[in-house]
Scaffold this motif. Structure first.
Motif, PDB file in Angstrom:
ATOM      1  N   SER A   1      -4.077   8.148  12.970  1.00 43.04           N
ATOM      2  CA  SER A   1      -5.278   7.800  13.727  1.00 43.04           C
ATOM      3  C   SER A   1      -6.152   6.766  13.013  1.00 43.04           C
ATOM      4  CB  SER A   1      -6.090   9.067  14.030  1.00 43.04           C
ATOM      5  OG  SER A   1      -6.522   9.661  12.821  1.00 43.04           O
ATOM      6  N   LEU A   2      -5.580   6.029  12.059  1.00 43.05           N
ATOM      7  CA  LEU A   2      -6.352   4.980  11.390  1.00 43.05           C
ATOM      8  C   LEU A   2      -6.667   3.870  12.393  1.00 43.05           C
ATOM      9  CD1 LEU A   2      -4.533   4.561   7.950  1.00 43.05           C
ATOM     10  CD2 LEU A   2      -6.710   5.683   8.403  1.00 43.05           C
ATOM     11  N   ASN A   3      -7.881   3.366  12.330  1.00 43.98           N
ATOM     12  CA  ASN A   3      -8.277   2.293  13.245  1.00 43.98           C
ATOM     13  C   ASN A   3      -9.010   1.191  12.481  1.00 43.98           C
ATOM     14  OD1 ASN A   3     -11.019   3.124  12.936  1.00 43.98           O
ATOM     15  ND2 ASN A   3     -10.696   4.707  14.478  1.00 43.98           N
ATOM     16  N   ASP A   4      -9.441   0.165  13.192  1.00 47.84           N
ATOM     17  CA  ASP A   4     -10.107  -0.978  12.555  1.00 47.84           C
ATOM     18  C   ASP A   4     -11.369  -0.567  11.811  1.00 47.84           C
ATOM     19  OD1 ASP A   4      -8.249  -2.881  13.259  1.00 47.84           O
ATOM     20  OD2 ASP A   4      -9.256  -3.413  15.134  1.00 47.84           O
ATOM     21  N   ASN A   5     -12.074   0.422  12.322  1.00 51.28           N
ATOM     22  CA  ASN A   5     -13.295   0.885  11.667  1.00 51.28           C
ATOM     23  C   ASN A   5     -12.990   1.471  10.283  1.00 51.28           C
ATOM     24  OD1 ASN A   5     -16.115   1.207  11.700  1.00 51.28           O
ATOM     25  ND2 ASN A   5     -15.891   3.369  12.214  1.00 51.28           N
ATOM     26  N   ASP A   6     -11.846   2.141  10.148  1.00 53.95           N
ATOM     27  CA  ASP A   6     -11.448   2.704   8.851  1.00 53.95           C
ATOM     28  C   ASP A   6     -11.079   1.611   7.855  1.00 53.95           C
ATOM     29  OD1 ASP A   6     -11.672   5.343   9.837  1.00 53.95           O
ATOM     30  OD2 ASP A   6      -9.644   5.245  10.669  1.00 53.95           O
ATOM     31  N   MET A   7     -10.702   0.438   8.375  1.00 50.22           N
ATOM     32  CA  MET A   7     -10.238  -0.649   7.510  1.00 50.22           C
ATOM     33  C   MET A   7     -11.240  -1.799   7.403  1.00 50.22           C
ATOM     34  SD  MET A   7      -6.220  -0.849   8.570  1.00 50.22           S
ATOM     35  CE  MET A   7      -6.367  -0.620  10.339  1.00 50.22           C
ATOM     36  N   LYS A   8     -12.489  -1.558   7.773  1.00 52.30           N
ATOM     37  CA  LYS A   8     -13.467  -2.655   7.770  1.00 52.30           C
ATOM     38  C   LYS A   8     -13.738  -3.208   6.375  1.00 52.30           C
ATOM     39  CE  LYS A   8     -17.348   0.517   7.901  1.00 52.30           C
ATOM     40  NZ  LYS A   8     -18.314   1.146   8.753  1.00 52.30           N
ATOM     41  N   HIS A   9     -13.485  -2.417   5.332  1.00 54.33           N
ATOM     42  CA  HIS A   9     -13.709  -2.886   3.961  1.00 54.33           C
ATOM     43  C   HIS A   9     -12.468  -3.571   3.368  1.00 54.33           C
ATOM     44  CE1 HIS A   9     -11.803   1.052   3.515  1.00 54.33           C
ATOM     45  NE2 HIS A   9     -11.446   0.692   2.295  1.00 54.33           N
ATOM     46  N   CYS A  10     -11.427  -3.736   4.166  1.00 54.31           N
ATOM     47  CA  CYS A  10     -10.162  -4.318   3.694  1.00 54.31           C
ATOM     48  C   CYS A  10     -10.010  -5.765   4.160  1.00 54.31           C
ATOM     49  CB  CYS A  10      -8.982  -3.514   4.235  1.00 54.31           C
ATOM     50  SG  CYS A  10      -9.009  -1.776   3.783  1.00 54.31           S
TER      51      CYS A  10
ATOM     52  N   ILE B   1      -4.139  11.938   4.780  1.00 58.92           N
ATOM     53  CA  ILE B   1      -4.003  11.099   3.583  1.00 58.92           C
ATOM     54  C   ILE B   1      -4.698  11.801   2.410  1.00 58.92           C
ATOM     55  CG2 ILE B   1      -4.575   8.886   2.519  1.00 58.92           C
ATOM     56  CD1 ILE B   1      -4.450   7.673   5.361  1.00 58.92           C
ATOM     57  N   LEU B   2      -3.919  12.024   1.353  1.00 61.68           N
ATOM     58  CA  LEU B   2      -4.451  12.705   0.169  1.00 61.68           C
ATOM     59  C   LEU B   2      -4.911  11.712  -0.893  1.00 61.68           C
ATOM     60  CD1 LEU B   2      -1.620  15.383  -0.060  1.00 61.68           C
ATOM     61  CD2 LEU B   2      -3.893  15.654   0.957  1.00 61.68           C
ATOM     62  N   LYS B   3      -4.191  10.597  -1.010  1.00 63.27           N
ATOM     63  CA  LYS B   3      -4.546   9.571  -1.992  1.00 63.27           C
ATOM     64  C   LYS B   3      -3.917   8.265  -1.547  1.00 63.27           C
ATOM     65  CE  LYS B   3      -4.973   8.908  -6.904  1.00 63.27           C
ATOM     66  NZ  LYS B   3      -4.917   9.516  -8.218  1.00 63.27           N
ATOM     67  N   ALA B   4      -4.580   7.155  -1.865  1.00 65.26           N
ATOM     68  CA  ALA B   4      -4.071   5.838  -1.477  1.00 65.26           C
ATOM     69  C   ALA B   4      -4.127   4.889  -2.673  1.00 65.26           C
ATOM     70  CB  ALA B   4      -4.900   5.275  -0.330  1.00 65.26           C
ATOM     71  N   LYS B   5      -3.106   4.037  -2.757  1.00 63.62           N
ATOM     72  CA  LYS B   5      -3.054   3.022  -3.811  1.00 63.62           C
ATOM     73  C   LYS B   5      -2.601   1.705  -3.203  1.00 63.62           C
ATOM     74  CE  LYS B   5      -2.297   5.935  -7.821  1.00 63.62           C
ATOM     75  NZ  LYS B   5      -3.313   5.477  -8.744  1.00 63.62           N
ATOM     76  N   LYS B   6      -2.942   0.612  -3.884  1.00 61.00           N
ATOM     77  CA  LYS B   6      -2.540  -0.718  -3.413  1.00 61.00           C
ATOM     78  C   LYS B   6      -2.132  -1.577  -4.596  1.00 61.00           C
ATOM     79  CE  LYS B   6      -6.971  -3.026  -3.865  1.00 61.00           C
ATOM     80  NZ  LYS B   6      -7.952  -3.915  -3.271  1.00 61.00           N
TER      81      LYS B   6
ATOM     82  N   VAL C   1       0.852  -1.193   0.000  1.00 63.17           N
ATOM     83  CA  VAL C   1       0.000   0.000   0.000  1.00 63.17           C
ATOM     84  C   VAL C   1       0.885   1.238   0.000  1.00 63.17           C
ATOM     85  CG1 VAL C   1      -1.970  -1.070   1.152  1.00 63.17           C
ATOM     86  CG2 VAL C   1      -0.237   0.043   2.515  1.00 63.17           C
ATOM     87  N   MET C   2       0.390   2.286  -0.628  1.00 71.75           N
ATOM     88  CA  MET C   2       1.095   3.561  -0.663  1.00 71.75           C
ATOM     89  C   MET C   2       0.086   4.668  -0.348  1.00 71.75           C
ATOM     90  SD  MET C   2       3.485   3.175  -4.074  1.00 71.75           S
ATOM     91  CE  MET C   2       2.158   2.717  -5.189  1.00 71.75           C
ATOM     92  N   PHE C   3       0.469   5.543   0.568  1.00 69.95           N
ATOM     93  CA  PHE C   3      -0.358   6.677   0.923  1.00 69.95           C
ATOM     94  C   PHE C   3       0.394   7.963   0.593  1.00 69.95           C
ATOM     95  CE2 PHE C   3      -1.856   3.562   4.184  1.00 69.95           C
ATOM     96  CZ  PHE C   3      -3.189   3.517   3.787  1.00 69.95           C
ATOM     97  N   ALA C   4      -0.224   8.852  -0.175  1.00 66.99           N
ATOM     98  CA  ALA C   4       0.309  10.205  -0.348  1.00 66.99           C
ATOM     99  C   ALA C   4      -0.211  11.009   0.837  1.00 66.99           C
ATOM    100  CB  ALA C   4      -0.174  10.820  -1.654  1.00 66.99           C
ATOM    101  N   ILE C   5       0.710  11.662   1.545  1.00 68.53           N
ATOM    102  CA  ILE C   5       0.367  12.295   2.814  1.00 68.53           C
ATOM    103  C   ILE C   5       0.788  13.758   2.799  1.00 68.53           C
ATOM    104  CG2 ILE C   5       0.750  12.189   5.304  1.00 68.53           C
ATOM    105  CD1 ILE C   5       1.428   9.210   4.848  1.00 68.53           C
ATOM    106  N   SER C   6      -0.065  14.616   3.342  1.00 68.52           N
ATOM    107  CA  SER C   6       0.265  16.038   3.473  1.00 68.52           C
ATOM    108  C   SER C   6       1.248  16.224   4.626  1.00 68.52           C
ATOM    109  CB  SER C   6      -1.007  16.855   3.722  1.00 68.52           C
ATOM    110  OG  SER C   6      -1.503  16.574   5.021  1.00 68.52           O
TER     111      SER C   6
ATOM    112  N   ASP D   1      -9.718   3.182  -2.131  1.00 75.71           N
ATOM    113  CA  ASP D   1     -10.685   4.189  -1.688  1.00 75.71           C
ATOM    114  C   ASP D   1     -10.994   4.069  -0.203  1.00 75.71           C
ATOM    115  OD1 ASP D   1     -10.946   5.169  -4.322  1.00 75.71           O
ATOM    116  OD2 ASP D   1     -12.394   3.594  -4.799  1.00 75.71           O
ATOM    117  N   GLY D   2     -11.481   5.152   0.360  1.00 85.92           N
ATOM    118  CA  GLY D   2     -11.958   5.157   1.736  1.00 85.92           C
ATOM    119  C   GLY D   2     -10.982   5.725   2.747  1.00 85.92           C
ATOM    120  N   PHE D   3      -9.819   6.198   2.295  1.00 89.64           N
ATOM    121  CA  PHE D   3      -8.824   6.710   3.237  1.00 89.64           C
ATOM    122  C   PHE D   3      -8.532   8.205   3.058  1.00 89.64           C
ATOM    123  CE2 PHE D   3      -8.040   2.167   3.109  1.00 89.64           C
ATOM    124  CZ  PHE D   3      -7.969   1.875   4.460  1.00 89.64           C
ATOM    125  N   GLU D   4      -8.977   8.779   1.967  1.00 91.24           N
ATOM    126  CA  GLU D   4      -8.713  10.189   1.716  1.00 91.24           C
ATOM    127  C   GLU D   4      -9.319  11.056   2.810  1.00 91.24           C
ATOM    128  OE1 GLU D   4     -10.021   8.135  -0.579  1.00 91.24           O
ATOM    129  OE2 GLU D   4      -8.386   7.957  -2.006  1.00 91.24           O
TER     130      GLU D   4
END
Length: 149
Positions: free
Chosen positions: A94-103, A66-71, A56-61, A85-88
């Motif tokens: 502060s990412l948690n399990d709820n943010d990753m429920k679709h992964c 998180i500005l954009k994410a790719k996998k 995974v790659m996150f473009a970060i300010s 999608d879902g991380f912008e």
């Protein structure tokens, strides 16, 4: 005659594998460059032994948003970089399990690795390089020979 044919087939398969690997790395580099133009890039990986490998790659300010994410996830060299999608707009620390429920599980582990890598680098630390399979075997053999002396 049959042995020559087998050698030619093995060599041909090696060339195809190398060519497809080169194309995959070129595609990955293009995606990384795209994200790098946007901001800092946090990369997380979960190498696959038998199961699919995941990157995974996150473009970060500068503030950690998180500005954009790719996998890239797959078992073969045919795996391609896709949008994640879902991380912008979320803060990477502060990412948690709820943010990753679709992964899936491997994707979650790669995301957690990216978060860990980001925190380590931002706190001034270094990410240790992991040993390859060959180097691990060599180190193990060296330990065995040292204990016998």
């Amino acid at each position: 005659m049959q042995i020559i044919l087998i050698i030619i087939l093995i060599f041909g398969a090696f060339l195809v594998q190398a060519g497809l690997g080169f194309l995959q790395m070129k595609h990955f580099s293009k995606a990384y460059t795209e994200l790098r133009r946007i901001g800092k890039v946090a990369i997380g990986k979960r190498p696959g032994k038998v199961r699919a490998g995941t990157i995974v790659m996150f473009a970060i300010s500068n503030s950690g948003k998180i500005l954009k994410a790719k996998k890239m996830q797959g078992v073969t060299v045919m795996a391609q970089v896709k949008d994640l999608d879902g991380f912008e707009g979320k803060h990477i620390q502060s990412l948690n399990d709820n943010d990753m429920k679709h992964c899936n599980k491997l994707l979650k582990l790669a995301i957690l690795d990216a978060v860990h890598n980001y925190k380590t680098i931002m706190s001034g630390g270094e990410i240790p390089e992991k040993n390859s399979l060959f180097k691990s075997i060599m180190l193990q053999a060296e330990r065995v020979t040292l204990t016998k002396k």
